[in-house]
Design an enzyme around this catalytic site. Structure first.
Site, mmCIF file in Angstrom:
data_model
loop_
_atom_site.group_PDB
_atom_site.id
_atom_site.type_symbol
_atom_site.label_atom_id
_atom_site.label_comp_id
_atom_site.label_asym_id
_atom_site.label_seq_id
_atom_site.Cartn_x
_atom_site.Cartn_y
_atom_site.Cartn_z
ATOM 1 N N GLY A 89 14.296 -16.613 13.873
ATOM 2 C CA GLY A 89 13.535 -17.623 14.344
ATOM 3 C C GLY A 89 12.017 -17.245 13.933
ATOM 4 N N ALA B 170 8.545 -13.033 13.981
ATOM 5 C CA ALA B 170 9.768 -13.616 13.793
ATOM 6 C C ALA B 170 10.511 -12.410 14.709
ATOM 7 C CB ALA B 170 10.114 -13.124 12.407
ATOM 8 N N ASP B 171 11.952 -13.058 14.904
ATOM 9 C CA ASP B 171 12.913 -12.372 15.794
ATOM 10 C C ASP B 171 14.365 -12.771 14.987
ATOM 11 O OD1 ASP B 171 13.315 -10.572 18.233
ATOM 12 O OD2 ASP B 171 14.766 -12.283 18.361
ATOM 13 N N THR B 172 15.045 -11.736 14.856
ATOM 14 C CA THR B 172 16.085 -11.745 14.187
ATOM 15 C C THR B 172 17.290 -11.373 15.145
ATOM 16 O OG1 THR B 172 15.251 -11.452 11.886
ATOM 17 C CG2 THR B 172 17.498 -11.261 12.212
#
Length: 199
Positions: free
Chosen positions: A103, A66-68
């Site tokens: 994402g 994930a990437d925030t």
């Protein structure tokens, strides 16, 4: 299936553990620089995908990445480089609504010789800050909490006191939207914690 988390984030690991999922941590390295003209939504999707694809997986494993990003006026607010930048970010967020984008990408290798299955989610949460006094910003920065946080705050920590309202997934703001992530993992063959009879 065995769940592999392609992240060093203790917050993501803790969120998964909170719903009963055991994970093997296998951090991935990806280019996290924003490309020219890259929209925030495309950015978090790309980085999450690159992290998931950057981890070697064995048959029977499902890699989750994930990437925030914290986004204000279309610009990504990363982790502050120093206290001065943290203050500038908090002043910009004061009294305004911003969005937090995550994402999520997952890649499953069900068995030897079987092509991997992949899936992704993009989750958006609106966060409204109450107006912050300069002394309050100085106090919060002095706690040290903003130092390694995107947007210079942590909703699950002291920074929660700065937030007037959240529209959407709260766990997304922490770093991993749990409801959407669990649904994605289930689609790729990982049984949810409440259904141990599944795959």
């Amino acid at each position: 299936m065995r769940l592999v988390l392609a992240s060093q984030s203790p917050r993501r690991r803790e969120l998964l553990a909170s719903v009963g999922l055991e994970v093997a941590v296998r951090p991935a390295h990806a280019d996290e620089s924003v490309r020219p003209g890259e929209a925030p939504e495309a950015y978090v999707r790309r980085v999450a995908r690159d992290k998931a694809e950057g981890v070697a997986a064995a048959p029977g494993e499902l890699v989750l990445a994930a990437d925030t990003a914290v986004v204000l006026d279309g610009a990504i607010l990363g982790k502050p480089a120093d206290d001065g930048e943290a203050r500038r970010m908090l002043r910009a967020l004061s009294g305004r609504t911003h969005v937090v984008l995550t994402g999520v990408h997952a890649r499953a290798l069900p068995a030897a010789g079987v092509p991997p299955r992949e899936g992704s989610e993009l989750v958006c949460t609106a966060v409204r800050f109450r107006p912050l006094a300069p002394a309050e910003i100085d106090w919060y920065v002095a706690t040290g909490e903003p130092a390694d946080k995107a947007g210079a705050y942590a909703v699950q920590g002291i920074g929660g006191a700065l937030v007037a309202g959240v529209a959407g997934s709260v766990t997304n703001v922490v770093g991993l939207p749990l409801a959407e992530t669990l649904a994605l993992l289930a689609r790729l063959g990982l049984s949810p914690p409440w259904d141990r009879s599944g795959a």
